[in-house]
Design a protein around this motif. Sequence first.
Motif, mmCIF file in Angstrom:
data_model
loop_
_atom_site.group_PDB
_atom_site.id
_atom_site.type_symbol
_atom_site.label_atom_id
_atom_site.label_comp_id
_atom_site.label_asym_id
_atom_site.label_seq_id
_atom_site.Cartn_x
_atom_site.Cartn_y
_atom_site.Cartn_z
ATOM 1 N N PRO A 155 15.404 27.016 13.237
ATOM 2 C CA PRO A 155 15.335 25.861 14.135
ATOM 3 C C PRO A 155 15.681 24.570 13.405
ATOM 4 O O PRO A 155 15.420 24.430 12.205
ATOM 5 N N LEU A 156 16.273 23.639 14.131
ATOM 6 C CA LEU A 156 16.653 22.367 13.525
ATOM 7 C C LEU A 156 15.444 21.670 12.908
ATOM 8 O O LEU A 156 15.570 20.972 11.892
ATOM 9 N N THR A 157 14.280 21.860 13.499
ATOM 10 C CA THR A 157 13.065 21.254 12.953
ATOM 11 C C THR A 157 12.655 21.885 11.621
ATOM 12 O O THR A 157 11.821 21.336 10.905
ATOM 13 N N ARG A 158 13.236 23.057 11.298
ATOM 14 C CA ARG A 158 12.933 23.753 10.038
ATOM 15 C C ARG A 158 14.099 23.708 9.053
ATOM 16 O O ARG A 158 14.090 24.422 8.044
ATOM 17 N N LEU A 159 15.114 22.888 9.343
ATOM 18 C CA LEU A 159 16.307 22.868 8.497
ATOM 19 C C LEU A 159 15.980 22.451 7.065
ATOM 20 O O LEU A 159 16.522 23.012 6.108
ATOM 21 N N VAL A 160 15.097 21.477 6.905
ATOM 22 C CA VAL A 160 14.755 21.021 5.553
ATOM 23 C C VAL A 160 14.085 22.144 4.771
ATOM 24 O O VAL A 160 14.334 22.320 3.575
ATOM 25 N N ASP A 161 13.253 22.917 5.437
ATOM 26 C CA ASP A 161 12.608 24.050 4.796
ATOM 27 C C ASP A 161 13.655 25.081 4.358
ATOM 28 O O ASP A 161 13.554 25.661 3.275
ATOM 29 N N PHE A 162 14.659 25.296 5.196
ATOM 30 C CA PHE A 162 15.752 26.214 4.855
ATOM 31 C C PHE A 162 16.513 25.701 3.635
ATOM 32 O O PHE A 162 16.847 26.471 2.721
ATOM 33 N N ILE A 163 16.800 24.408 3.601
ATOM 34 C CA ILE A 163 17.520 23.817 2.468
ATOM 35 C C ILE A 163 16.742 24.033 1.172
ATOM 36 O O ILE A 163 17.310 24.369 0.126
ATOM 37 N N SER A 164 15.434 23.848 1.253
ATOM 38 C CA SER A 164 14.598 24.028 0.065
ATOM 39 C C SER A 164 14.665 25.456 -0.454
ATOM 40 O O SER A 164 14.668 25.694 -1.666
ATOM 41 N N ALA A 165 14.736 26.425 0.459
ATOM 42 C CA ALA A 165 14.710 27.839 0.064
ATOM 43 C C ALA A 165 16.082 28.389 -0.299
ATOM 44 O O ALA A 165 16.169 29.469 -0.894
ATOM 45 N N LYS A 216 7.204 22.998 -10.341
ATOM 46 C CA LYS A 216 8.284 23.092 -9.354
ATOM 47 C C LYS A 216 7.981 22.110 -8.230
ATOM 48 O O LYS A 216 6.942 22.188 -7.586
ATOM 49 N N ILE A 217 8.893 21.168 -8.013
ATOM 50 C CA ILE A 217 8.710 20.174 -6.958
ATOM 51 C C ILE A 217 9.413 20.664 -5.695
ATOM 52 O O ILE A 217 10.626 20.913 -5.694
ATOM 53 N N ASP A 218 8.643 20.812 -4.621
ATOM 54 C CA ASP A 218 9.203 21.283 -3.348
ATOM 55 C C ASP A 218 9.731 20.124 -2.503
ATOM 56 O O ASP A 218 10.882 20.140 -2.059
ATOM 57 N N TYR A 219 8.870 19.147 -2.262
ATOM 58 C CA TYR A 219 9.244 18.026 -1.403
ATOM 59 C C TYR A 219 8.603 16.751 -1.921
ATOM 60 O O TYR A 219 7.499 16.771 -2.484
ATOM 61 N N VAL A 220 9.298 15.634 -1.637
ATOM 62 C CA VAL A 220 8.762 14.319 -1.980
ATOM 63 C C VAL A 220 8.767 13.477 -0.713
ATOM 64 O O VAL A 220 9.831 13.170 -0.166
ATOM 65 N N PHE A 221 7.594 13.134 -0.235
ATOM 66 C CA PHE A 221 7.461 12.296 0.959
ATOM 67 C C PHE A 221 7.395 10.854 0.482
ATOM 68 O O PHE A 221 6.355 10.367 0.052
ATOM 69 N N CYS A 222 8.545 10.183 0.540
ATOM 70 C CA CYS A 222 8.695 8.873 -0.107
ATOM 71 C C CYS A 222 8.525 7.703 0.843
ATOM 72 O O CYS A 222 8.817 6.556 0.485
ATOM 73 N N GLY A 223 8.075 7.969 2.085
ATOM 74 C CA GLY A 223 7.854 6.873 3.015
ATOM 75 C C GLY A 223 9.133 6.128 3.312
ATOM 76 O O GLY A 223 10.166 6.721 3.639
ATOM 77 N N ASP A 224 9.091 4.790 3.174
ATOM 78 C CA ASP A 224 10.264 3.951 3.429
ATOM 79 C C ASP A 224 10.776 3.304 2.156
ATOM 80 O O ASP A 224 11.385 2.224 2.207
ATOM 81 N N ASP A 258 0.810 -1.219 0.000
ATOM 82 C CA ASP A 258 0.000 0.000 0.000
ATOM 83 C C ASP A 258 0.845 1.271 0.000
ATOM 84 O O ASP A 258 0.327 2.375 0.171
ATOM 85 N N SER A 259 2.167 1.149 -0.188
ATOM 86 C CA SER A 259 3.056 2.311 -0.116
ATOM 87 C C SER A 259 2.735 3.340 -1.203
ATOM 88 O O SER A 259 2.497 2.996 -2.359
ATOM 89 N N ILE A 260 2.760 4.618 -0.774
ATOM 90 C CA ILE A 260 2.574 5.718 -1.705
ATOM 91 C C ILE A 260 3.662 6.748 -1.484
ATOM 92 O O ILE A 260 4.306 6.780 -0.421
ATOM 93 N N SER A 261 3.889 7.579 -2.497
ATOM 94 C CA SER A 261 4.743 8.752 -2.355
ATOM 95 C C SER A 261 3.882 9.974 -2.581
ATOM 96 O O SER A 261 2.976 9.966 -3.422
ATOM 97 N N LEU A 262 4.155 11.024 -1.821
ATOM 98 C CA LEU A 262 3.386 12.263 -1.912
ATOM 99 C C LEU A 262 4.316 13.376 -2.377
ATOM 100 O O LEU A 262 5.351 13.624 -1.756
ATOM 101 N N ILE A 263 3.939 14.022 -3.459
ATOM 102 C CA ILE A 263 4.784 15.052 -4.064
ATOM 103 C C ILE A 263 4.110 16.407 -3.884
ATOM 104 O O ILE A 263 2.989 16.614 -4.363
#
Length: 755
Positions: free
Chosen positions: A701-711, A544-552, A529-534
């Motif tokens: 914040p470390l919890t926002r690091l991925v958002d910083f990387i994206s920007a 423009k692709i911001d993030y890909v939630f690829c599960g496992d 049932d695995s899905i990826s969310l783009i």
Amino acid sequence: MNTQNSLSQIYLDANATTPVLPKAAAAALATMETMFGNPSSSHISGLQAKQIMDNAREKAQKVLGSGNGSVIFTSGATEGIQTGILSALYSAKSQMETGKTYTILYGATEHKAVPESLKHWNTILEINAQIKAIPVNRDGDLDLEFIANEVPNALMICTMAVNNETGVFQNLSHLEQVIRKHNTNVYWMVDCVQALGKTTLELANTSIDYAPFSGHKLYGPKGIGFVYIRENAPFTPFIAGGGQEGGLRSGTENLPGLAALNIIFDMLLSNNDESFTDVVQLHKFREQLASALKKSFPEVVFNHSFKNSVPTTLNFAIPGFSSKEMMDLFDAANIRVSSGSACSSKVTRSFVLDAMGLPAWQSESAIRMSFGPAMTQIQIDTACERIIQSAKALGRSCLTFDSNQISPKENLNGLVQFKVGGSCTWLYVDQTSKSAIIIDPLAEITERLSTILNCQNLTLTAVIDTHGHADHVSDRGRLADKLTPIQETDPLGWPISCNYKVLNGHRYPMIKVGEKYLVKVATPGHTDDSISLILCSEADTELKIDYVFCGDMILMGSLGRTNFATSSSEHMHHSIQLLHNIIGNESLLCASHDYNNEFVTTISAEMDRNTLLAQVINNDIPVTDFVAQKVGLDKNINDEVGSEIMCGAFIKSCNKKKVTDYNSQTLSDAMSQSSDMTLIDIREPHEYVLGHDQQFGLNVPLTRLVDFISAHQDKSEPLVLVCRSGSRSHIAAQALARLGYKNVGHLKGGYALNN
């Protein structure tokens, strides 16, 4: 570079160590400068030195009520523990009967120095007795029935007067009655380190054989301690040599330490000295601190009863907050606390609280506040103000929510990463439309997510799992019921009623999040049932692709395991290629697990270290060969990592990348030479606002690091990361370097070592 926190330090970690009182420090310094003779020398300087030592011993005997027992000066409590254990076990060995089974007993909440020393000497002396921990009840009281049953065959029993983590004291009189009723000859050692200055001691009126003490636990310097030996108790020197201390403990005496102890003993013995606060006032201090904690954190749970603990210790937990989060919060407010025993900083939960039968979350979240008898009313008042201030600061991060009284909040916009162990939950916020989505919700942070959403006035558009998780139960249902409008969804939370978006020539289900699209792509393999969310948006007619939630499916340093009943390596091969065709090499992959603190990755970064993934992407490996290699890879999965079920076998762990280590001077020099250097404080907003009166660098914040990387896609920009101790900044700098950022550094030692 000035990183000074303007708040004065409030020290509430006295059970770990205490500051040296000015009078004691002055006595030690004066001794080093003018009374430095060797007490064993017969000239005047030696005689003066010997007088300091004799005075200290005489006063110690009065403080302890030692009677005809001996007081031997040591380097500290650990040496005193060794002395008592060696003396007792060496004597007990000579009395052992062939064929009889013997035990050695110690309290389950004892400081680790005791059981570890017992194991050591039990082996060295070849006694080979069975070492047993005496259970405790919920209040930390030793099980007297257990002692009654076990002590008849015991060679030695070790207990504590006062516990260092909880402040719980044992009723030594009751213990003595039980011990001596069932074994009059067993050797008894009592760790009295935390008792000095907090309880009355009349050791000669007890049958305690050995009692170790430490100077630095009561405002003396480190490196000095003493041990009480009951009259006629067996004694074996732990240190042999020059015959000092009447041949009982060799080695030149620590005269400056003894001079400091002289002052401490004077304070304990004096009825007029105001340096130490009386016990009644100490109880009032604890009640004042407890009241401040209850006011600031209404759900606070105290991990011990105040009825059977000394007034100088509070051990508590705040639901929803780890001990590290609370330590970082208090540290930012310049309050020093501990997460438990300072002697074991790597331990993530308290063995003391575990032994008392407390729930795991209390043990994992425990915070200890401790103070000594020299604490003042002004210091307590300031500490309470800081505690209240710290709780209010949490409102800036929307971690507490009180609509009537809240700090100016930091408006969330973009991606936030939450971690519990190696598992990740992702929250995406569109501030313009006041909407949010949650990916792979973990039960441990449901309340935190609810608080954030309420505080930010957000509408939860969807709560979605990327697959059915084997390692934890999703909390999607509880969040959805609580926060989202009633909507019909599939088992993973995807709305049944949705629109579609064309990606790479194919139509996929889509929901809107503000002006962005969240697109669902079926990517079975890890599970069926695995899905990826783009998460993507339109930009100049291009996607423009911001993030890909690829599960496992693609993990950092690995591929998701495919040995579940619902797994398929063949399907994973196809899913990897499908996803790559849509997102390319550089889109940010946000996985469901982050076992090595790498935060985020890309297919390009993973191909550099994952040959199997590279072969699939480049179409260099047939499906049959991929399946065969995947079977071999999954055999290496270790499911014995804590309580987590690992969702992938690591092909390669985090590659250590070169980052620049700065100190305050080299950072100041670098910043003066480079006008485009960006300083990034990666502490959470509540820590940042407590730690600085004025803006200091960019707060990411470390919890926002991925958002910083994206920007921030300019990977040549000079970046320097800063945090409290340097540990978080180093991890974050490593993550940026792994993703190709060329000019990354961090402040080694953080603010703690660079004021």
